[in-house]
Design an enzyme around this catalytic site. Structure first.
Site, short mmCIF file in Angstrom:
data_model
loop_
_atom_site.label_atom_id
_atom_site.label_comp_id
_atom_site.label_asym_id
_atom_site.label_seq_id
_atom_site.Cartn_x
_atom_site.Cartn_y
_atom_site.Cartn_z
N ASP A 1 0.95 -1.26 0.15
CA ASP A 1 -0.12 -0.21 0.11
C ASP A 1 0.86 1.10 -0.23
O ASP A 1 0.76 2.20 0.55
CB ASP A 1 -0.99 0.11 0.91
CG ASP A 1 -2.07 -1.27 1.02
OD1 ASP A 1 -2.26 -1.85 0.01
OD2 ASP A 1 -1.99 -2.01 2.56
N LYS B 1 2.04 2.45 -4.71
CA LYS B 1 2.31 1.93 -6.26
C LYS B 1 1.51 2.25 -7.35
O LYS B 1 2.29 2.73 -8.02
CB LYS B 1 2.20 -0.16 -6.58
CG LYS B 1 3.84 -0.07 -5.03
CD LYS B 1 3.76 -2.18 -5.37
CE LYS B 1 3.48 -2.38 -4.47
NZ LYS B 1 2.88 -2.50 -3.44
N GLY C 1 -3.87 -4.29 -4.57
CA GLY C 1 -5.45 -4.14 -4.85
C GLY C 1 -4.99 -1.70 -4.93
O GLY C 1 -3.74 -1.60 -4.47
N HIS C 2 -4.70 -1.85 -6.09
CA HIS C 2 -4.11 -0.78 -7.04
C HIS C 2 -4.80 0.11 -7.15
O HIS C 2 -5.41 0.00 -8.44
CB HIS C 2 -2.68 -0.42 -7.76
CG HIS C 2 -1.89 -1.70 -7.37
ND1 HIS C 2 -0.56 -2.56 -8.99
CD2 HIS C 2 -1.41 -1.78 -6.29
CE1 HIS C 2 -0.27 -3.04 -7.74
NE2 HIS C 2 -0.21 -3.01 -6.37
N ARG D 1 2.77 -29.23 -5.92
CA ARG D 1 2.92 -29.31 -6.89
C ARG D 1 1.66 -30.11 -6.95
O ARG D 1 1.84 -31.49 -8.12
CB ARG D 1 3.75 -31.08 -7.21
CG ARG D 1 5.39 -30.10 -7.45
CD ARG D 1 6.96 -30.77 -7.35
NE ARG D 1 6.71 -31.21 -5.91
CZ ARG D 1 7.35 -32.54 -4.91
NH1 ARG D 1 9.15 -32.50 -5.74
NH2 ARG D 1 7.54 -32.76 -3.94
N GLN E 1 1.66 -6.57 -3.19
CA GLN E 1 2.48 -6.51 -1.55
C GLN E 1 3.62 -5.42 -1.51
O GLN E 1 3.82 -4.49 -2.27
CB GLN E 1 2.79 -7.68 -1.34
CG GLN E 1 1.50 -8.09 -1.37
CD GLN E 1 0.71 -8.68 -2.33
OE1 GLN E 1 2.05 -9.52 -3.15
NE2 GLN E 1 -0.76 -8.57 -2.57
N ARG F 1 -6.17 0.98 8.23
CA ARG F 1 -4.38 0.23 8.36
C ARG F 1 -4.35 0.66 9.35
O ARG F 1 -4.31 2.12 9.81
CB ARG F 1 -4.17 1.19 6.85
CG ARG F 1 -4.29 0.35 5.52
CD ARG F 1 -3.91 1.25 4.34
NE ARG F 1 -4.20 0.34 3.19
CZ ARG F 1 -4.15 1.36 2.34
NH1 ARG F 1 -3.64 2.62 1.94
NH2 ARG F 1 -4.79 0.90 0.52
#
Ligand code: IMP
Length: 431
Positions: free
Chosen positions: A13, A16, A40-41, A144, A225, A306
């Site tokens: 956050d 970016k 989430g951008h 895998r 992230q 936040r």
């Protein structure tokens, strides 16, 4: 001409979205290489807000190729919705604009269910995940047993893998997590529909990127992230499940390290974190509230508020070293307007000792107390400042001191959410 990676230097956050969008103008190809729709951008273009979770930020520019690399875990339903919403806004008119790696892993309903059920069972010790199934999808990849797009595209392979996985997951869901079993047919049918809607986008993106790079196209690697949430180098176990650092950009896109010439770290002028885990500079009183309010610090993905605190140079210094950062974009400097004094954490104290480097021990990190250096604040609003020399002197000193304590040059300062609210000191693409 350079290819550039843009990587969060804190706990995500960092803003970016805006920085990637700015530099997107100079790039031809934008690549997501890790994470999924836990990211989430938020982009604000001409005052209009768009939040992207999976589609690379270049989607708002018709001529830019957007690649979802092999290191990403993709919830197909979310991707379809996002593409649909972007198309409704007039973007992505050309389907060729988005390419999905055939090796990217697909998030399945059991991943989401397991993620959420585990968090409930952890109670106090919860990680505070986004509940989007990210961790369990990466677990299957490493174990895998994951389903990749290439598997989804092959009817018999998909059926076989899904049958085996559903059998195992249902046992785990019922016996261990006390959840209801999932229905094979329902999942199979809906994922076949997702496949039909997405198959046109799926390709060998590693090869495609190589062709673009050879043709002289400029690539922007868009991190999600942040470094302190990296599964190896972050505050383990309070991390995400992927490699968020520059190294992850190579493995998560299939591009060799020699093709990334510039690594730009994004850091806020203070610190935030969502979810649980140590946060030495966290502010629990009114100053934290002010940062949250002024910085609108609510998650773009989950809407969670936040946690906020002062700038932590120990963490960002660690990120600079770990990523080989060539420069830092410092965001949200405007949010600090009005504070009389602004502390910078330059080291930690733990059991009478000073610690300069980011500790690996969760216990040490939990008990670490910040060592602060106090800087003078400023009162002037920064919203309209476009040149570094027009910043109040104390704001200039604050930025310069951060540069010194993290050991990296600041190449950009952001003073508001708008594209134009930016002081660009150096363009990494013009290296
Ligand atoms: P997960 O990625 O959903 O497994 O969550 C693991 C941790 O990473 C939690 O603390 C989340 O809040 C955090 N996290 C995941 N994605 C983001 C992000 O995009 N920004 C900030 N924190 C994130």
């Amino acid at each position: 001409m350079a290819n550039v990676a843009i990587i969060g230097a804190q706990w995500g956050d960092e803003g970016k979205g805006k920085i990637v969008d700015l530099f997107t103008h100079d790039a031809d190809v934008i690549v997501r290489y890790q994470g999924g729709n836990n990211a989430g951008h938020t982009l604000v273009v001409n005052g209009k807000k768009t939040v992207l979770h999976l589609v690379p930020s270049g989607a708002l520019h018709a001529e830019k190729l957007c690649v979802i690399g092999n290191g990403v875990v993709v919830d197909p339903e979310v991707l379809i919705d996002e593409i649909r919403a972007l198309k409704a806004q007039g973007h992505l008119a050309n389907d060729e604009q988005i390419r999905i790696s055939e090796q990217a892993h697909v998030i399945m309903p059991y991943h989401k269910l397991i993620d959420q059920a585990r968090e409930r069972l952890r109670g106090e010790g919860m990680i505070g995940t986004t509940g989007r199934g990210i961790g369990p999808a990466y677990e299957d990849k490493i174990a895998r047993v994951g389903i990749r797009f290439v598997d989804l595209l092959e009817e018999d392979t998909f059926r076989e893998k899904l049958e085996r996985n559903i059998q195992e997951k249902n046992f785990y869901l019922k016996a261990i997590l006390k959840e209801k079993a999932l229905d094979f047919d329902q999942i199979h049918d809906s994922y076949c529909q997702f496949r039909d809607q997405l198959k046109g986008y799926v390709t060998n993106t590693g090869l495609l990127l190589d062709q673009k790079i050879r043709a002289g196209k400029r690539v922007l690697f868009e991190g999600a992230q942040g470094t302190l949430l990296d599964v190896d180098h972050g505050t383990y176990p309070y991390v995400t499940s992927s490699s968020t650092i520059t190294g992850g950009a190579c493995s998560g896109s299939g591009v060799g390290p020699q093709h990334i010439q510039q690594v730009i770290g994004i850091s806020k002028a203070y610190t935030t974190r969502v979810g649980s885990g140590p946060f030495p500079t966290e502010l629990h009183g009114p100053e934290g509230e002010t940062l949250r309010r002024e910085g609108a610090e609510f998650g773009a993905t989950t809407g969670r508020s936040r946690r906020c605190g002062w700038f932590d140079a120990v963490g960002v210094r660690h990120a600079v070293r770990m990523n080989g950062m060539t420069g830092i974009a410092l965001t949200k400097l405007d949010v600090l307007t009005g504070f009389k004094k602004i502390p910078i954490c330059t080291a930690y104290r733990y059991e009478g000792k000073t610690i300069d480097e980011f500790p690996a021990s969760s216990k040490v990190m939990q008990g670490a107390k910040p060592v602060y250096e106090e800087m003078d604040g400023w009162d002037q609003t920064l919203d309209n400042v476009r040149n570094f020399s027009d910043l109040p002197l104390s704001a200039q000193k604050y930025v310069k001191r951060i540069e010194e304590v993290i050991g990296s040059e600041i190449i950009l300062v952001s003073v508001g959410p708008g594209r134009e609210q930016t002081i660009l000191l150096k363009n990494p693409f013009e290296k």
